[in-house]
Scaffold this motif. Structure first.
Motif, PDB file in Angstrom:
ATOM      1  N   HIS A 151       6.663   5.281   0.095  1.00 40.11           N
ATOM      2  CA  HIS A 151       6.955   4.035   0.784  1.00 40.11           C
ATOM      3  C   HIS A 151       5.873   3.031   0.404  1.00 40.11           C
ATOM      4  O   HIS A 151       4.784   3.405  -0.030  1.00 40.11           O
ATOM      5  N   HIS A 152       6.162   1.762   0.595  1.00 45.02           N
ATOM      6  CA  HIS A 152       5.192   0.706   0.329  1.00 45.02           C
ATOM      7  C   HIS A 152       5.093  -0.158   1.577  1.00 45.02           C
ATOM      8  O   HIS A 152       6.047  -0.858   1.922  1.00 45.02           O
ATOM      9  N   LEU A 153       3.956  -0.092   2.251  1.00 41.59           N
ATOM     10  CA  LEU A 153       3.750  -0.871   3.463  1.00 41.59           C
ATOM     11  C   LEU A 153       3.047  -2.178   3.127  1.00 41.59           C
ATOM     12  O   LEU A 153       2.183  -2.229   2.240  1.00 41.59           O
ATOM     13  N   THR A 154       3.402  -3.216   3.857  1.00 41.97           N
ATOM     14  CA  THR A 154       2.755  -4.510   3.683  1.00 41.97           C
ATOM     15  C   THR A 154       1.322  -4.437   4.202  1.00 41.97           C
ATOM     16  O   THR A 154       0.954  -3.509   4.932  1.00 41.97           O
ATOM     17  N   LEU A 155       0.530  -5.419   3.861  1.00 46.32           N
ATOM     18  CA  LEU A 155      -0.853  -5.496   4.326  1.00 46.32           C
ATOM     19  C   LEU A 155      -0.910  -5.469   5.848  1.00 46.32           C
ATOM     20  O   LEU A 155      -1.734  -4.763   6.435  1.00 46.32           O
ATOM     21  N   ARG A 156      -0.027  -6.201   6.507  1.00 49.23           N
ATOM     22  CA  ARG A 156      -0.016  -6.257   7.966  1.00 49.23           C
ATOM     23  C   ARG A 156       0.232  -4.868   8.558  1.00 49.23           C
ATOM     24  O   ARG A 156      -0.473  -4.419   9.459  1.00 49.23           O
ATOM     25  N   ARG A 157       1.242  -4.150   8.047  1.00 46.46           N
ATOM     26  CA  ARG A 157       1.538  -2.820   8.580  1.00 46.46           C
ATOM     27  C   ARG A 157       0.432  -1.821   8.239  1.00 46.46           C
ATOM     28  O   ARG A 157       0.076  -0.979   9.055  1.00 46.46           O
ATOM     29  N   HIS A 158      -0.113  -1.937   7.030  1.00 46.13           N
ATOM     30  CA  HIS A 158      -1.213  -1.068   6.617  1.00 46.13           C
ATOM     31  C   HIS A 158      -2.401  -1.242   7.568  1.00 46.13           C
ATOM     32  O   HIS A 158      -3.001  -0.266   8.028  1.00 46.13           O
ATOM     33  N   ASN A 159      -2.734  -2.485   7.883  1.00 45.27           N
ATOM     34  CA  ASN A 159      -3.854  -2.749   8.786  1.00 45.27           C
ATOM     35  C   ASN A 159      -3.582  -2.218  10.193  1.00 45.27           C
ATOM     36  O   ASN A 159      -4.492  -1.722  10.870  1.00 45.27           O
ATOM     37  N   CYS A 160      -2.338  -2.299  10.651  1.00 43.70           N
ATOM     38  CA  CYS A 160      -1.983  -1.738  11.964  1.00 43.70           C
ATOM     39  C   CYS A 160      -2.203  -0.230  11.984  1.00 43.70           C
ATOM     40  O   CYS A 160      -2.691   0.322  12.972  1.00 43.70           O
TER      41      CYS A 160
ATOM     42  N   PHE B  81       0.853  -1.182   0.000  1.00 47.50           N
ATOM     43  CA  PHE B  81       0.000   0.000   0.000  1.00 47.50           C
ATOM     44  C   PHE B  81       0.890   1.233   0.000  1.00 47.50           C
ATOM     45  O   PHE B  81       1.833   1.312   0.784  1.00 47.50           O
ATOM     46  N   PRO B  82       0.569   2.203  -0.880  1.00 52.58           N
ATOM     47  CA  PRO B  82       1.425   3.400  -0.955  1.00 52.58           C
ATOM     48  C   PRO B  82       1.235   4.312   0.256  1.00 52.58           C
ATOM     49  O   PRO B  82       0.115   4.574   0.679  1.00 52.58           O
ATOM     50  N   TYR B  83       2.354   4.767   0.785  1.00 52.72           N
ATOM     51  CA  TYR B  83       2.383   5.753   1.867  1.00 52.72           C
ATOM     52  C   TYR B  83       3.401   6.809   1.462  1.00 52.72           C
ATOM     53  O   TYR B  83       4.275   6.559   0.641  1.00 52.72           O
ATOM     54  N   ARG B  84       3.270   7.982   2.045  1.00 52.76           N
ATOM     55  CA  ARG B  84       4.189   9.062   1.691  1.00 52.76           C
ATOM     56  C   ARG B  84       4.718   9.724   2.966  1.00 52.76           C
ATOM     57  O   ARG B  84       4.117   9.626   4.030  1.00 52.76           O
ATOM     58  N   CYS B  85       5.839  10.358   2.780  1.00 56.28           N
ATOM     59  CA  CYS B  85       6.432  11.175   3.843  1.00 56.28           C
ATOM     60  C   CYS B  85       6.839  12.482   3.182  1.00 56.28           C
ATOM     61  O   CYS B  85       6.372  12.792   2.089  1.00 56.28           O
ATOM     62  N   GLY B  86       7.737  13.217   3.769  1.00 56.74           N
ATOM     63  CA  GLY B  86       8.182  14.472   3.186  1.00 56.74           C
ATOM     64  C   GLY B  86       9.151  14.314   2.029  1.00 56.74           C
ATOM     65  O   GLY B  86       9.353  15.260   1.270  1.00 56.74           O
TER      66      GLY B  86
ATOM     67  N   ASP C 153      -0.266   8.374  -2.407  1.00 55.44           N
ATOM     68  CA  ASP C 153       0.899   8.473  -3.294  1.00 55.44           C
ATOM     69  C   ASP C 153       1.710   9.709  -2.968  1.00 55.44           C
ATOM     70  O   ASP C 153       1.195  10.712  -2.516  1.00 55.44           O
ATOM     71  N   TYR C 154       2.992   9.625  -3.223  1.00 57.30           N
ATOM     72  CA  TYR C 154       3.919  10.723  -2.973  1.00 57.30           C
ATOM     73  C   TYR C 154       3.865  11.720  -4.125  1.00 57.30           C
ATOM     74  O   TYR C 154       3.864  11.347  -5.292  1.00 57.30           O
ATOM     75  N   SER C 155       3.771  12.972  -3.776  1.00 55.58           N
ATOM     76  CA  SER C 155       3.904  14.026  -4.796  1.00 55.58           C
ATOM     77  C   SER C 155       4.785  15.117  -4.188  1.00 55.58           C
ATOM     78  O   SER C 155       4.424  15.709  -3.171  1.00 55.58           O
ATOM     79  N   PRO C 156       5.976  15.323  -4.773  1.00 58.24           N
ATOM     80  CA  PRO C 156       6.904  16.294  -4.192  1.00 58.24           C
ATOM     81  C   PRO C 156       6.307  17.692  -4.187  1.00 58.24           C
ATOM     82  O   PRO C 156       5.598  18.090  -5.083  1.00 58.24           O
TER      83      PRO C 156
END
Length: 170
Positions: A136-145, A127-132, A166-169
């Motif tokens: 990042h791509h989190l697994t199903l387990r981490r996404h659910n947490c 699952f796509p995650y973003r930071c500054g 999704d990340y967008s600078p």
């Protein structure tokens, strides 16, 4: 994904290889080692893992089926070497000089830390995650947490909290 049933002939080939390598180690080291248990339940992209205290080798049945001879030639000695190093040297780095020595000098196998197998068939959905600074791509387990509010994750580079999307600078 359902764990595939492995042909008996393939399981026997893995066991023959393990026994041959174990005998080699016993002769070269002048020590006796019990035969480790083989467990065909490794999941994900790892080809295998050595369970030191349990004296077990866990193997990925999907990758074994897809890469039979290479798996026998590379993964079985890799994980056996991890067990042998633990018995002979105790707790040392998992792929350190002792492991390299065990692979090359005792088992007669090139010391490669990671496999080169195609992993599309065992790659988990992410699952796509973003930071500054990046995506990042989190697994199903981490996404659910994250969804349940049990955990939050930070980028190791910029230290900001990961947010779904999704990340967008900027």
């Amino acid at each position: 994904m359902k764990t595939p049933r492995l042909p008996i002939a393939l399981q026997q080939a893995v066991m023959r290889s393990l026994r041959h390598l174990l005998q080699l180690a016993c002769e070269k080291l002048a020590l006796l080692f019990a035969e480790p248990a083989l467990v065909y339940q490794q999941r994900g992209t790892a080809a295998g893992t050595a369970w030191l205290e349990k004296w077990e080798i866990h193997l990925n049945p999907v990758l074994l089926l897809e890469n039979q001879q290479a798996f026998i030639d590379e993964v079985v000695p890799h994980e056996l070497a991890r067990l042998l190093v633990w018995k002979v040297f105790g707790h040392v780095p998992p792929h350190g000089k002792e492991w390299k020595w065990m692979m090359q000098e005792v088992l007669g196998v090139p010391a490669r830390r990671i496999h080169q197998f195609e992993i599309d068939s065992v790659r988990a959905r992410t699952f796509p995650y973003r930071c500054g600074c990046q995506q990042h791509h989190l697994t199903l387990r981490r996404h659910n947490c994250v969804l349940r509010g049990e955990s939050e994750y930070r980028c190791v580079r910029c230290k900001s909290l990961l947010k779904p999307g999704d990340y967008s600078p900027s």
